[in-house]
Design a protein around this motif. Structure first.
Motif, PDB file in Angstrom:
ATOM      1  N   MET A   1     -29.959-114.002   2.430  1.00 14.28           N
ATOM      2  CA  MET A   1     -29.209-114.347   1.232  1.00 14.28           C
ATOM      3  C   MET A   1     -27.910-113.578   1.214  1.00 14.28           C
ATOM      4  O   MET A   1     -27.883-112.366   1.458  1.00 14.28           O
ATOM      5  CB  MET A   1     -30.036-114.021  -0.016  1.00 14.28           C
ATOM      6  N   ALA A   2     -26.812-114.261   0.916  1.00 16.26           N
ATOM      7  CA  ALA A   2     -25.505-113.618   0.842  1.00 16.26           C
ATOM      8  C   ALA A   2     -24.780-114.135  -0.398  1.00 16.26           C
ATOM      9  O   ALA A   2     -24.779-115.346  -0.664  1.00 16.26           O
ATOM     10  CB  ALA A   2     -24.684-113.918   2.103  1.00 16.26           C
ATOM     11  N   GLY A   3     -24.185-113.240  -1.161  1.00 13.15           N
ATOM     12  CA  GLY A   3     -23.486-113.654  -2.367  1.00 13.15           C
ATOM     13  C   GLY A   3     -22.302-112.752  -2.673  1.00 13.15           C
ATOM     14  O   GLY A   3     -22.303-111.558  -2.337  1.00 13.15           O
ATOM     15  N   MET A   4     -21.279-113.316  -3.308  1.00 10.38           N
ATOM     16  CA  MET A   4     -20.090-112.547  -3.672  1.00 10.38           C
ATOM     17  C   MET A   4     -19.465-113.151  -4.926  1.00 10.38           C
ATOM     18  O   MET A   4     -19.395-114.370  -5.081  1.00 10.38           O
ATOM     19  CB  MET A   4     -19.063-112.556  -2.534  1.00 10.38           C
ATOM     20  N   ALA A   5     -19.039-112.279  -5.833  1.00  7.58           N
ATOM     21  CA  ALA A   5     -18.312-112.696  -7.031  1.00  7.58           C
ATOM     22  C   ALA A   5     -17.042-111.852  -7.120  1.00  7.58           C
ATOM     23  O   ALA A   5     -17.094-110.628  -6.963  1.00  7.58           O
ATOM     24  CB  ALA A   5     -19.167-112.509  -8.274  1.00  7.58           C
ATOM     25  N   VAL A   6     -15.893-112.508  -7.366  1.00  7.01           N
ATOM     26  CA  VAL A   6     -14.599-111.828  -7.392  1.00  7.01           C
ATOM     27  C   VAL A   6     -13.832-112.249  -8.641  1.00  7.01           C
ATOM     28  O   VAL A   6     -13.771-113.441  -8.972  1.00  7.01           O
ATOM     29  CB  VAL A   6     -13.756-112.165  -6.143  1.00  7.01           C
ATOM     30  N   LEU A   7     -13.258-111.274  -9.322  1.00  5.49           N
ATOM     31  CA  LEU A   7     -12.340-111.509 -10.434  1.00  5.49           C
ATOM     32  C   LEU A   7     -10.974-110.957 -10.051  1.00  5.49           C
ATOM     33  O   LEU A   7     -10.871-109.863  -9.496  1.00  5.49           O
ATOM     34  CB  LEU A   7     -12.832-110.816 -11.709  1.00  5.49           C
ATOM     35  N   GLU A   8      -9.934-111.715 -10.366  1.00  7.36           N
ATOM     36  CA  GLU A   8      -8.581-111.295 -10.007  1.00  7.36           C
ATOM     37  C   GLU A   8      -7.634-111.644 -11.139  1.00  7.36           C
ATOM     38  O   GLU A   8      -7.768-112.703 -11.774  1.00  7.36           O
ATOM     39  CB  GLU A   8      -8.146-111.984  -8.720  1.00  7.36           C
ATOM     40  N   GLY A   9      -6.702-110.747 -11.392  1.00  7.17           N
ATOM     41  CA  GLY A   9      -5.761-111.003 -12.460  1.00  7.17           C
ATOM     42  C   GLY A   9      -4.377-110.454 -12.171  1.00  7.17           C
ATOM     43  O   GLY A   9      -4.233-109.380 -11.571  1.00  7.17           O
ATOM     44  N   ASP A  10      -3.364-111.200 -12.582  1.00  9.21           N
ATOM     45  CA  ASP A  10      -1.975-110.742 -12.494  1.00  9.21           C
ATOM     46  C   ASP A  10      -1.637-110.070 -13.823  1.00  9.21           C
ATOM     47  O   ASP A  10      -1.302-110.741 -14.815  1.00  9.21           O
ATOM     48  CB  ASP A  10      -1.043-111.917 -12.230  1.00  9.21           C
ATOM     49  N   LEU A  11      -1.745-108.754 -13.860  1.00  5.50           N
ATOM     50  CA  LEU A  11      -1.488-108.032 -15.095  1.00  5.50           C
ATOM     51  C   LEU A  11      -0.032-108.163 -15.508  1.00  5.50           C
ATOM     52  O   LEU A  11       0.289-108.239 -16.695  1.00  5.50           O
ATOM     53  CB  LEU A  11      -1.869-106.566 -14.929  1.00  5.50           C
ATOM     54  N   THR A  12       0.858-108.161 -14.523  1.00  2.88           N
ATOM     55  CA  THR A  12       2.273-108.445 -14.731  1.00  2.88           C
ATOM     56  C   THR A  12       2.725-109.318 -13.573  1.00  2.88           C
ATOM     57  O   THR A  12       1.930-109.656 -12.679  1.00  2.88           O
ATOM     58  CB  THR A  12       3.110-107.152 -14.778  1.00  2.88           C
ATOM     59  N   ASP A  13       4.000-109.672 -13.564  1.00  4.22           N
ATOM     60  CA  ASP A  13       4.501-110.477 -12.453  1.00  4.22           C
ATOM     61  C   ASP A  13       4.449-109.724 -11.130  1.00  4.22           C
ATOM     62  O   ASP A  13       4.533-110.341 -10.064  1.00  4.22           O
ATOM     63  CB  ASP A  13       5.942-110.909 -12.738  1.00  4.22           C
ATOM     64  N   SER A  14       4.311-108.407 -11.179  1.00  2.03           N
ATOM     65  CA  SER A  14       4.316-107.611  -9.949  1.00  2.03           C
ATOM     66  C   SER A  14       3.031-106.825  -9.725  1.00  2.03           C
ATOM     67  O   SER A  14       2.927-106.093  -8.744  1.00  2.03           O
ATOM     68  CB  SER A  14       5.500-106.632  -9.977  1.00  2.03           C
ATOM     69  N   THR A  15       2.047-106.982 -10.612  1.00  4.39           N
ATOM     70  CA  THR A  15       0.825-106.185 -10.523  1.00  4.39           C
ATOM     71  C   THR A  15      -0.398-107.098 -10.486  1.00  4.39           C
ATOM     72  O   THR A  15      -0.600-107.907 -11.399  1.00  4.39           O
ATOM     73  CB  THR A  15       0.690-105.227 -11.715  1.00  4.39           C
ATOM     74  N   THR A  16      -1.205-106.978  -9.434  1.00  9.13           N
ATOM     75  CA  THR A  16      -2.423-107.768  -9.290  1.00  9.13           C
ATOM     76  C   THR A  16      -3.602-106.835  -9.061  1.00  9.13           C
ATOM     77  O   THR A  16      -3.537-105.928  -8.228  1.00  9.13           O
ATOM     78  CB  THR A  16      -2.309-108.755  -8.111  1.00  9.13           C
ATOM     79  N   VAL A  17      -4.675-107.088  -9.803  1.00 11.78           N
ATOM     80  CA  VAL A  17      -5.897-106.294  -9.684  1.00 11.78           C
ATOM     81  C   VAL A  17      -7.050-107.228  -9.309  1.00 11.78           C
ATOM     82  O   VAL A  17      -7.187-108.323  -9.875  1.00 11.78           O
ATOM     83  CB  VAL A  17      -6.219-105.554 -10.993  1.00 11.78           C
ATOM     84  N   THR A  18      -7.860-106.791  -8.360  1.00 12.27           N
ATOM     85  CA  THR A  18      -9.024-107.553  -7.910  1.00 12.27           C
ATOM     86  C   THR A  18     -10.253-106.663  -7.960  1.00 12.27           C
ATOM     87  O   THR A  18     -10.199-105.516  -7.500  1.00 12.27           O
ATOM     88  CB  THR A  18      -8.830-108.064  -6.472  1.00 12.27           C
ATOM     89  N   VAL A  19     -11.346-107.164  -8.519  1.00 12.07           N
ATOM     90  CA  VAL A  19     -12.624-106.458  -8.500  1.00 12.07           C
ATOM     91  C   VAL A  19     -13.698-107.436  -8.045  1.00 12.07           C
ATOM     92  O   VAL A  19     -13.592-108.647  -8.293  1.00 12.07           O
ATOM     93  CB  VAL A  19     -12.990-105.867  -9.880  1.00 12.07           C
ATOM     94  N   GLY A  20     -14.711-106.924  -7.372  1.00 18.84           N
ATOM     95  CA  GLY A  20     -15.744-107.823  -6.885  1.00 18.84           C
ATOM     96  C   GLY A  20     -17.013-107.117  -6.496  1.00 18.84           C
ATOM     97  O   GLY A  20     -17.091-105.882  -6.427  1.00 18.84           O
ATOM     98  N   TYR A  21     -18.012-107.940  -6.241  1.00 21.52           N
ATOM     99  CA  TYR A  21     -19.335-107.460  -5.826  1.00 21.52           C
ATOM    100  C   TYR A  21     -19.825-108.372  -4.713  1.00 21.52           C
ATOM    101  O   TYR A  21     -19.734-109.602  -4.805  1.00 21.52           O
ATOM    102  CB  TYR A  21     -20.305-107.485  -6.995  1.00 21.52           C
TER     103      TYR A  21
END
Length: 730
Positions: free
Chosen positions: A230-250
């Motif tokens: 079994m393999a699984g992945m969930a990712v959330l990503e957001g552009d906080l500003t036009d120049s800043t991107t944050v990604t979190v995942g499991y």
């Protein structure tokens, strides 16, 4: 005594090398002839570098330079090829990479070699991931592409392995909804399902998500061996500003095999003749297992400053565990009765945690009227592994073999593996090994002249390890294997000269400092490998980078290189691995040629030929040398007209002969076993049923070649494998 006859009809080397060189020589005229061709129906490519656009940070230097501008050899296998050729695991991928030899100890321990040395540097999004518990068979469902950088990569990893670095790049969410689902079925009751969904969380896609899941349930050509994964992945990503991107995942993966092999299939019978046991031979019973589980939490920050500067921070926390009860077969079968093989058993119960941080600032600056690039970064990792001491519980039908217990197989040819189960209990004692590594690095590309660039850098590393022992009451008893390296400098320098916009020549040099995962017979890690790596070559590209052709020569030198310690039995360490000692004087020299991309609209070729000669110390007498010559050749054609919905492909992996030294012989002494050259052929076909549905058929080892995957740890390679897939795409 020298024996051969393990595989009939060896192929000739010269025609294969000439064939590849012919393809390379045709690349230029094909490129020129196609400048006016209509490429509107060209298929998606694995590797595209568009001139005039700023390149993504390099996996070798973090500088914003393309593969064409990097003074090392590399290969990229992208998502389209993963799907077209049904490359479900990293094992499948590595078989198709120039210069990489794939071998196996057993069902759960793959081996990858490049340029004569084992590949131990595995990364995900540039962060090292290798450890005893989490070095499992990676599922490709998580990844958009797999990069393989051949040669040393000590500037970023701190580990100057002269073989290669494997960097797996995770899928990331897109700003628009997208989804795919596939089902696959294949030989030996192979079944697989895979789903991949990208969903924006806001109307403008500024915040978005992606979920990937895959489930595999299969038997194998070995008797009694089964596995579900079994393999699984969930990712959330957001552009906080036009120049800043944050990604979190499991991300998580759980492998649950039973009937796992551990050990070898006998070459010889008791009379000294080749035993010719079937490829399905498995000395493991139904209840043996080798479970692996790993989970990773990760987070990334990308901060752009203007158009030319990027700050990137990657962090990951990984936990993994391994639990197994495994059996090793010893002896030689009687040619008539099949008796003569007895089993010994061992168990392992370990877990580890890995913490990683990688941060760098990359950008450009002007000096003396020219634009230059620079990267400043740092890395930190902390790996803690706990190995529990176990007591084995034997049933009554296990005999005594001196101080140990063993089970005698009545007839290996008809044995069904139905014997009483051995279990284990933890004694309470344990060994805790901890390895910390940190480093800072600086790299720059200086444009010395219009056609000439100097790429130089250095890494300052610290590395320390030790192992603490605890008794059954949990009390600390001793520390062993303490080793510390401070302020180790690893330099990197390369020159790239652009002969024309399409052709460049390069040279690079780096020193090797490689902390090792191998342990000695006292379960202490070996001291780091020291050495150097030198490479020079020529690179060329056409069609704005859609086709590349490269050639390189290389030399690597190493001291304290790990070799098996034959004073103790194989697999004698508590985690099931073997003991090693360090030897000096190991050297590899060789050359390779490589062509990748689209040679005509809709026709892609991925091909490479590698020759490498490894010189080892006189004490290194037992070693299953990887092949000196390797050919990987794959092609895919998108048909036109009435057959425009169909693409077909094929390929061949060929290797020259290999030798296994000091193989025990039943009539006394040892022998050298030779396996002649052999080739594995593969085919695939993809038919687009509708705009949303695609059917795929893939065949590996299409000619059903019988061969040994490993001579030092003798096991058969995979027979013919056929898989059919149906994929729906939104």
């Amino acid at each position: 005594m020298s024996l051969r006859d393990l595989s009939p009809r060896p192929l000739r080397r010269a025609p294969l090398g000439l064939a590849l060189l012919s393809v390379l020589s045709l690349a230029s005229p094909l490129a020129q002839a196609d400048t006016a061709a209509d490429a509107s129906d060209a298929k998606t490519l694995d590797k595209v570098s568009v001139l005039g656009e700023r390149a993504a940070p390099s996996s070798t230097t973090r500088l914003p330079i393309s593969l064409q501008e990097t003074p090392q050899s590399s290969s990229v296998i992208g998502l389209q090829r993963l799907q077209d050729e049904s490359l479900f695991s990293l094992n499948d991928v590595m078989r198709n990479v120039t210069g990489v030899n794939v071998s196996f100890y057993d069902t759960q321990r793959p081996l990858y070699y490049a340029r004569g040395f084992a590949i131990t540097d595995f990364q995900v999004d540039g962060i090292p991931t290798y450890s005893g518990s989490t070095n499992q068979e990676y599922d490709t469902a998580f990844y958009d592409s797999v990069e393989v950088i051949r040669g040393a990569n000590g500037l970023l990893s701190g580990a100057g392995v002269p073989s290669a670095t494997v960097n797996l790049l995770r899928k990331r969410p897109g700003k628009e909804f997208d989804a795919s689902f596939s089902v696959s079925a294949g030989s030996w009751d192979y079944r697989r399902m895979e789903a991949d969904v990208t969903a924006p969380l806001t109307a403008d896609g500024r915040f978005r998500s992606r979920v990937v899941a895959a489930y595999t349930d299969r038997d194998f050509y070995y008797d009694r061996y089964k596995e579900n994964k079994m393999a699984g992945m969930a990712v959330l990503e957001g552009d906080l500003t036009d120049s800043t991107t944050v990604t979190v995942g499991y991300q998580t993966q759980d492998n649950n095999p039973v009937g796992s092999t551990w050990g070898t299939v006998p070459f010889f019978d008791s009379q000294g003749n080749f035993a010719h046991l079937p490829r399905s031979t498995n000395v493991a019973p139904k209840w043996s297992y080798w479970q692996r589980e790993t989970s990773t939490v990760f987070a990334n920050l990308e901060q752009h400053f203007g158009e030319n500067w990027l700050l990137k921070v990657n962090t990951a926390y990984t936990r993994g565990n391994v639990q197994n009860v495994r059996l090793y077969g010893t002896g030689y079968p009687d040619p008539t009765t099949g008796a003569g093989i007895y089993l010994r058993t061992a168990a392992g119960d370990s877990e580890d945690t890995r913490r990683n941080v990688d941060a760098y600032l990359s950008g450009t600056f002007n000096l003396f009227g020219r634009e230059h690039d620079v990267t400043l970064g740092g890395q930190w990792s902390d790996l803690e592994s706990t190995t529990n001491t176990l007591a084995l519980n034997y049933p009554t039908d296990w005999a005594r073999c001196g101080t140990e217990r063993c089970y005698y197989i009545p007839n290996i040819r008809s044995w069904d593996g139905d014997i009483s189960e051995v279990t284990y209990t933890r004694t309470g004692a344990r060994r805790v090994a901890r390895t910390r590594q940190s480093g800072v690095y600086l790299a720059t590309r200086l444009r010395l002249a219009d056609p000439l660039s100097l790429i130089a850098g250095a890494r300052l590393s610290r590395w320390e390890t030790l192992t603490r022992a605890y008794n059954v009451a949990g009390a600390y008893t001793a520390t062993s294997g303490a080793y510390k390296v401070k302020d180790e400098v690893t330099p990197y320098v390369g020159l790239v000269y652009d002969i024309t916009p399409q052709f460049s020549v390069y040279g690079s040099y780096t020193e090797i400092f490689n902390p090792q995962n191998f342990k000695d017979k006292n379960e202490n890690l070996l001291a780091p490998v020291q050495g150097s790596n030198l490479e020079a070559g020529i690179k060329s590209q056409w069609f704005d980078g859609r086709l590349t052709a490269n050639a390189a020569v290389f030399e690597a030198k190493q001291d304290n290189y790990a070799m098996r310690d034959m004073s103790v039995p194989d697999g004698s360490l508590s985690d099931g691995s073997s003991a090693y000692i360090g030897v000096n004087g190991t050297k590899a020299r060789g050359w390779e040629v490589d062509i990748n991309g689209e040679i005509l609209p809709g026709w892609t070729v991925n091909a490479g030929f590698t020759h490498v000669k490894v010189t080892r110390a006189a004490t290194d007498q037992l070693y299953a040398n990887p092949a000196e010559d390797l050919l990987q050749l794959n092609t895919q054609v998108q048909l036109r007209g009435a057959l425009s919905r169909l693409s077909v492909g094929g390929g061949v992996q060929w290797q020259s002969k290999v030798q296994g030294y000091n193989i025990p012989y039943p009539l006394g002494g040892t022998v050298t076993v030779n396996q002649p050259a052999y080739a594995l052929v593969q085919f695939n076909a993809n038919y687009r049923l509708t705009d949303n549905w695609t059917a795929t058929l893939s065949v590996r080892n299409a000619l059903d070649k019988t061969y040994w995957a490993n001579l030092d740890y003798n096991n058969y390679g995979e027979p013919r494998f056929v898989a059919a897939s149906l994929r729906w795409t939104f």
